[in-house]
Design a protein around this motif. Sequence first.
Motif: not given
Length: 361
Positions: A23-28, A293-299, A333-335
């Motif tokens: 339902x919620x794709x925040x991967x690409x 960018x339009x994403x955040x890389x979080x631990x 990684x979260x878009x």
Amino acid sequence: MTPFPRPDYASLTIYDPGRRPVPVDLSDNTNLWGPNPDALARIRAAAADDVRCYPEVYADTLKRAVAERFGADFGVTEHNVTTGAGSDDVLDSAFRAAGGPGERVAFPAPTFVMADEFARMNGMVPVPVPWRDALADPETLLASAPSIIYVCRPNNPTGALAPRAWVERLLELGGPVGPLVVVDEAYADFAGESLLGQAVQRPRLLVARTCSKAYGLAGLRCGFGVARPDVVHEIEKSRGPFKVARLTAEAAAVAVRDRSGWVERTVTECLENRERLRQELERRGLRQLESSANFILVAAPTGAAKQDAITLREQGVQVRPFVDVPDLGDALRVTVGPWPLMERFLEALDQLMVTSRRSAP
């Protein structure tokens, strides 16, 4: 006789980002506000010949649009533009034009996974240089005498923006007969700065752009590159004809011109939501990397990115896991998109963190 497949293909695998319908794709990292509405209107107005006929040989319609959009600010003309079926196609063609079998492709790592893949697909040798080392001294990228240097700016998956002065120093070190420097600006719309102006002046520099991110046209597979005409000429010899479909070129041209200001508005909202999401992650005590960018890389909350991504997917939210990222460890990684989607992600994240604490010894 050369065997089929080539011996150096043994280490290559089919690309699989691990995406599954959710339902919620925040991967690409695509535009979660949707496609540019004006581009969608052009597709809906398609005539029979848009499908029946071959497209323009080198997508001149899109070249003119890029020149119109970036001409005043950066001096781009249509002779500075090459096009492709996604910026991937532009990168692949550039690699093939600039390097031969056994030659080297150097890049700061970690970075966009396809830099390594395109090198090996074309029989070249990828030479990853740790990001911290490369940024401390750009000369480290030249140590292996590469034919190509690839820099993703802002970088994927970290979101880091290599300083402009660093890129300029890299270009000076390479000189007019050095390696082709490929700067991938897939996420430049979210960074607020670009090297397009350098690309029209500097020899052996290509700046690649995509229509898949800010413009919201990932499904059409369209990208473009900007360089001096002599560089464009060599890339188009490698690229081949008819690579950009007629409707794709027409829709992308509308999106690039952005006469309604839709791209600017969604980018502004994305940046606001990126900061808001950053604060929410910080409030939860999760380490993250600064992003342009339009994403955040979080631990990864549990320290195991792949398992955390599976757990989130079971709750209907998909993110991209990365293992052993320097300075961060396993990460997700979260878009960034409209805030209701971010709220859904945060709800799933909170549930993951609660479950993790309960199961801890």
